[in-house]
Write a protein that holds these residues in place. Structure first.
Motif, PDB file in Angstrom:
ATOM      1  N   GLN A  71      23.408  19.028  15.811  1.00 52.89           N
ATOM      2  CA  GLN A  71      23.018  17.706  15.344  1.00 52.89           C
ATOM      3  C   GLN A  71      21.535  17.459  15.589  1.00 52.89           C
ATOM      4  OE1 GLN A  71      26.022  15.500  17.555  1.00 52.89           O
ATOM      5  NE2 GLN A  71      27.120  15.026  15.643  1.00 52.89           N
ATOM      6  N   LEU A  72      21.030  17.970  16.713  1.00 58.74           N
ATOM      7  CA  LEU A  72      19.590  17.866  16.957  1.00 58.74           C
ATOM      8  C   LEU A  72      18.821  18.659  15.907  1.00 58.74           C
ATOM      9  CD1 LEU A  72      19.335  18.193  20.854  1.00 58.74           C
ATOM     10  CD2 LEU A  72      19.476  16.122  19.453  1.00 58.74           C
ATOM     11  N   ARG A  73      19.350  19.819  15.532  1.00 63.03           N
ATOM     12  CA  ARG A  73      18.687  20.614  14.491  1.00 63.03           C
ATOM     13  C   ARG A  73      18.706  19.867  13.163  1.00 63.03           C
ATOM     14  NH1 ARG A  73      21.317  25.520  16.973  1.00 63.03           N
ATOM     15  NH2 ARG A  73      19.631  26.672  18.009  1.00 63.03           N
ATOM     16  N   TYR A  74      19.806  19.183  12.854  1.00 63.57           N
ATOM     17  CA  TYR A  74      19.883  18.391  11.617  1.00 63.57           C
ATOM     18  C   TYR A  74      18.823  17.289  11.642  1.00 63.57           C
ATOM     19  CZ  TYR A  74      24.468  20.545  10.743  1.00 63.57           C
ATOM     20  OH  TYR A  74      25.492  21.416  10.505  1.00 63.57           O
ATOM     21  N   LEU A  75      18.706  16.634  12.805  1.00 71.07           N
ATOM     22  CA  LEU A  75      17.733  15.550  12.943  1.00 71.07           C
ATOM     23  C   LEU A  75      16.304  16.071  12.738  1.00 71.07           C
ATOM     24  CD1 LEU A  75      17.812  12.942  15.834  1.00 71.07           C
ATOM     25  CD2 LEU A  75      15.676  13.951  15.075  1.00 71.07           C
ATOM     26  N   ILE A  76      15.996  17.188  13.355  1.00 73.10           N
ATOM     27  CA  ILE A  76      14.652  17.778  13.238  1.00 73.10           C
ATOM     28  C   ILE A  76      14.360  18.171  11.801  1.00 73.10           C
ATOM     29  CG2 ILE A  76      13.236  19.762  13.906  1.00 73.10           C
ATOM     30  CD1 ILE A  76      14.714  19.673  16.645  1.00 73.10           C
ATOM     31  N   ALA A  77      15.353  18.766  11.125  1.00 69.78           N
ATOM     32  CA  ALA A  77      15.164  19.182   9.733  1.00 69.78           C
ATOM     33  C   ALA A  77      14.930  17.975   8.833  1.00 69.78           C
ATOM     34  CB  ALA A  77      16.370  19.977   9.250  1.00 69.78           C
ATOM     35  N   ALA A  78      15.675  16.882   9.056  1.00 73.74           N
ATOM     36  CA  ALA A  78      15.517  15.675   8.248  1.00 73.74           C
ATOM     37  C   ALA A  78      14.147  15.048   8.457  1.00 73.74           C
ATOM     38  CB  ALA A  78      16.626  14.672   8.570  1.00 73.74           C
ATOM     39  N   ALA A  79      13.702  15.026   9.709  1.00 73.67           N
ATOM     40  CA  ALA A  79      12.387  14.455  10.000  1.00 73.67           C
ATOM     41  C   ALA A  79      11.284  15.293   9.358  1.00 73.67           C
ATOM     42  CB  ALA A  79      12.182  14.362  11.508  1.00 73.67           C
ATOM     43  N   HIS A  80      11.440  16.599   9.406  1.00 73.52           N
ATOM     44  CA  HIS A  80      10.432  17.494   8.829  1.00 73.52           C
ATOM     45  C   HIS A  80      10.390  17.386   7.312  1.00 73.52           C
ATOM     46  CE1 HIS A  80       7.855  21.013   8.445  1.00 73.52           C
ATOM     47  NE2 HIS A  80       8.697  21.489   7.533  1.00 73.52           N
ATOM     48  N   SER A  81      11.567  17.256   6.696  1.00 76.78           N
ATOM     49  CA  SER A  81      11.638  17.205   5.229  1.00 76.78           C
ATOM     50  C   SER A  81      11.312  15.829   4.677  1.00 76.78           C
ATOM     51  CB  SER A  81      13.040  17.623   4.751  1.00 76.78           C
ATOM     52  OG  SER A  81      13.339  18.933   5.169  1.00 76.78           O
ATOM     53  N   SER A 122      26.623  21.369  23.720  1.00 72.81           N
ATOM     54  CA  SER A 122      26.459  19.922  23.622  1.00 72.81           C
ATOM     55  C   SER A 122      25.597  19.415  24.753  1.00 72.81           C
ATOM     56  CB  SER A 122      27.823  19.216  23.668  1.00 72.81           C
ATOM     57  OG  SER A 122      28.649  19.671  22.609  1.00 72.81           O
ATOM     58  N   ILE A 123      24.990  18.283  24.531  1.00 73.10           N
ATOM     59  CA  ILE A 123      24.151  17.636  25.524  1.00 73.10           C
ATOM     60  C   ILE A 123      24.865  16.379  25.998  1.00 73.10           C
ATOM     61  CG2 ILE A 123      21.915  16.577  25.957  1.00 73.10           C
ATOM     62  CD1 ILE A 123      20.902  18.256  23.574  1.00 73.10           C
ATOM     63  N   GLY A 124      25.135  16.292  27.294  1.00 71.09           N
ATOM     64  CA  GLY A 124      25.856  15.150  27.815  1.00 71.09           C
ATOM     65  C   GLY A 124      24.962  13.945  28.009  1.00 71.09           C
ATOM     66  N   CYS A 125      25.482  12.790  27.725  1.00 71.57           N
ATOM     67  CA  CYS A 125      24.779  11.554  28.019  1.00 71.57           C
ATOM     68  C   CYS A 125      25.825  10.491  28.294  1.00 71.57           C
ATOM     69  CB  CYS A 125      23.844  11.152  26.869  1.00 71.57           C
ATOM     70  SG  CYS A 125      24.643  11.032  25.266  1.00 71.57           S
ATOM     71  N   ALA A 126      25.383   9.385  28.801  1.00 71.35           N
ATOM     72  CA  ALA A 126      26.322   8.353  29.254  1.00 71.35           C
ATOM     73  C   ALA A 126      27.169   7.822  28.130  1.00 71.35           C
ATOM     74  CB  ALA A 126      25.555   7.227  29.927  1.00 71.35           C
ATOM     75  N   ILE A 127      26.698   7.951  26.892  1.00 63.18           N
ATOM     76  CA  ILE A 127      27.419   7.318  25.795  1.00 63.18           C
ATOM     77  C   ILE A 127      28.032   8.335  24.847  1.00 63.18           C
ATOM     78  CG2 ILE A 127      26.151   5.155  25.803  1.00 63.18           C
ATOM     79  CD1 ILE A 127      24.218   6.330  23.861  1.00 63.18           C
ATOM     80  N   GLY A 128      28.126   9.578  25.285  1.00 66.07           N
ATOM     81  CA  GLY A 128      28.774  10.552  24.420  1.00 66.07           C
ATOM     82  C   GLY A 128      28.092  11.896  24.504  1.00 66.07           C
ATOM     83  N   MET A 129      28.519  12.790  23.613  1.00 68.82           N
ATOM     84  CA  MET A 129      27.994  14.145  23.588  1.00 68.82           C
ATOM     85  C   MET A 129      27.277  14.381  22.270  1.00 68.82           C
ATOM     86  SD  MET A 129      28.999  15.299  26.527  1.00 68.82           S
ATOM     87  CE  MET A 129      28.789  17.054  26.373  1.00 68.82           C
ATOM     88  N   ILE A 130      26.034  14.841  22.379  1.00 67.12           N
ATOM     89  CA  ILE A 130      25.257  15.169  21.193  1.00 67.12           C
ATOM     90  C   ILE A 130      25.230  16.682  21.071  1.00 67.12           C
ATOM     91  CG2 ILE A 130      23.038  14.924  20.022  1.00 67.12           C
ATOM     92  CD1 ILE A 130      24.480  12.285  20.560  1.00 67.12           C
ATOM     93  N   GLU A 131      25.654  17.206  19.925  1.00 65.44           N
ATOM     94  CA  GLU A 131      25.688  18.648  19.733  1.00 65.44           C
ATOM     95  C   GLU A 131      24.303  19.177  19.380  1.00 65.44           C
ATOM     96  OE1 GLU A 131      28.572  19.542  16.810  1.00 65.44           O
ATOM     97  OE2 GLU A 131      30.286  18.906  18.019  1.00 65.44           O
ATOM     98  N   LEU A 132      24.069  20.430  19.762  1.00 67.55           N
ATOM     99  CA  LEU A 132      22.785  21.053  19.473  1.00 67.55           C
ATOM    100  C   LEU A 132      22.531  21.118  17.961  1.00 67.55           C
ATOM    101  CD1 LEU A 132      20.347  22.474  20.839  1.00 67.55           C
ATOM    102  CD2 LEU A 132      21.530  24.634  20.400  1.00 67.55           C
ATOM    103  N   GLU A 174      26.277   9.695  13.209  1.00 62.93           N
ATOM    104  CA  GLU A 174      27.075   9.786  14.427  1.00 62.93           C
ATOM    105  C   GLU A 174      26.175   9.789  15.659  1.00 62.93           C
ATOM    106  OE1 GLU A 174      29.978  13.088  16.532  1.00 62.93           O
ATOM    107  OE2 GLU A 174      30.056  12.867  14.337  1.00 62.93           O
ATOM    108  N   VAL A 175      25.032  10.477  15.583  1.00 63.74           N
ATOM    109  CA  VAL A 175      24.085  10.482  16.698  1.00 63.74           C
ATOM    110  C   VAL A 175      23.555   9.074  16.929  1.00 63.74           C
ATOM    111  CG1 VAL A 175      21.822  11.292  17.469  1.00 63.74           C
ATOM    112  CG2 VAL A 175      23.425  12.898  16.392  1.00 63.74           C
ATOM    113  N   GLU A 176      23.188   8.389  15.869  1.00 64.11           N
ATOM    114  CA  GLU A 176      22.660   7.028  15.989  1.00 64.11           C
ATOM    115  C   GLU A 176      23.701   6.102  16.616  1.00 64.11           C
ATOM    116  OE1 GLU A 176      19.434   6.583  12.376  1.00 64.11           O
ATOM    117  OE2 GLU A 176      21.571   6.470  11.864  1.00 64.11           O
ATOM    118  N   GLN A 177      24.940   6.244  16.226  1.00 67.46           N
ATOM    119  CA  GLN A 177      25.985   5.377  16.764  1.00 67.46           C
ATOM    120  C   GLN A 177      26.211   5.649  18.246  1.00 67.46           C
ATOM    121  OE1 GLN A 177      29.192   6.310  14.059  1.00 67.46           O
ATOM    122  NE2 GLN A 177      28.621   4.668  12.621  1.00 67.46           N
TER     123      GLN A 177
END
Length: 324
Positions: A15-25, A3-13, A48-51
């Protein structure tokens, strides 16, 4: 899950792959099929990432999804993070499997030709991410380098056993006589030991000179005759240069064929059963856990069709003395 820590929560790796796949497709449904997951799962994770970020990454449309300006900026960072993480994983995997790292090899034979040069060249071509460093020293310095951990493996002539070192035979090379091109024996394609009776030999005091001297004495000595052997503190290249001046000959392994000295020719030394060969062996510490070393040992075994390394095949070295 990483996971990647940030001030407003944890983003899982993932989830980043899901985001990249959606943008590519350009479509959540196509991205889900590519990832072999349900579309609802992908949509839920991106939402969940957007929120957690508090920004909208995608404009959802009937026929697809496109990145918002914030989504485009976020995507650039997400791609870098995923790429660096995958490169890190690949590095760890290659290091663990012996495909990435360093190997320090000691030797005292010529590197101009022969099996040592061919082996290290092919090994470096096969595993370009491994840094191979070579060290040419005499036998005692090589053994000291193994003992203190500066060297991973040393390759030397013969099959001498040393305390606390493992070893195995690697390969063999032909024994050659180096002589002036004007020498009477130079017209022959092959030389026998008896042909060398009465010759004056020049050898280096450095390794493998002493071993070569012992071999000459064992082959040529007879009652009333001892071969004349000059031992000078010079390198193998200088020995061959001196041979070109005439009056003396030398004995070398075929790895010396790469040393081109005008006026010097090489001829095979033969016995009744064929040409003579000399063996080379590798020596390493039992407790050396460098994965690259074990990769190299496997490579050599495969290249020369050697039998599997036995768990009992252990040699010894203690204070530089040979085993009785």
């Amino acid at each position: 899950m990483f996971s990647i820590g940030c001030a407003i929560g944890m983003i899982e790796l993932r989830q980043l792959r899901y985001l990249i796949a959606a943008a590519h497709s350009g479509s959540f449904s196509r991205a889900a099929r590519t990832l072999n997951i349900k579309q609802a799962t992908l949509s839920r994770h991106i939402l969940e990432v957007e929120q957690r970020l508090g920004i909208t990454l995608f404009d959802r449309k009937t026929r697809g999804a496109t990145l918002t300006p914030n989504g485009q900026r976020y995507l650039r960072t997400a791609r870098r993070i995923v790429k660096e993480f995958e490169e890190l994983n690949a590095w760890v995997r290659e290091t663990r499997d012996g495909e990435n790292g360093r190997l320090a090899i000691g030797f005292y034979t010529s590197f101009s030709a022969g099996n040592l040069r061919a082996t290290l060249t092919e090994f470096s071509d096969r595993f370009p991410n491994i840094q191979v460093r070579g060290f040419e020293r005499d036998r005692q310095m090589l053994l000291a380098g193994i003992e203190n951990g500066l060297l991973d493996i040393v390759i030397m002539i013969g099959e001498v056993r040393y305390h606390h070192l493992r070893s195995r035979s690697f390969w063999s090379e032909r024994i050659l006589v180096a002589m002036p091109e004007s020498h009477p024996l130079a017209s022959r394609e092959r030389i026998h030991w008896t042909d060398l009776t009465g010759e004056r030999f020049l050898l280096t005091e450095r390794d493998p000179g002493p071993e070569t001297r012992n071999m000459l004495l064992s082959k040529l000595w007879m009652p009333g005759y001892t071969p004349e052997i000059d031992m000078d503190d010079i390198g193998r290249d200088t020995v061959l240069s001196a041979i070109a001046l005439g009056g003396r000959v030398s004995i070398v392994a075929e790895s010396a064929l790469g040393i081109q000295v005008p006026g010097v020719v090489f001829r095979e030394v033969h016995e009744s059963n064929g040409h003579i060969r000399i063996g080379f062996s590798g020596y390493w510490r039992e407790d050396n856990d460098n994965a690259v070393l074990h990769r190299f040992l496997e490579f050599v075994a495969d290249r020369y069709s050697l039998p599997p390394l036995s768990g009992q095949q252990q040699s010894s070295h203690q204070t530089g003395k040979e085993m009785p």
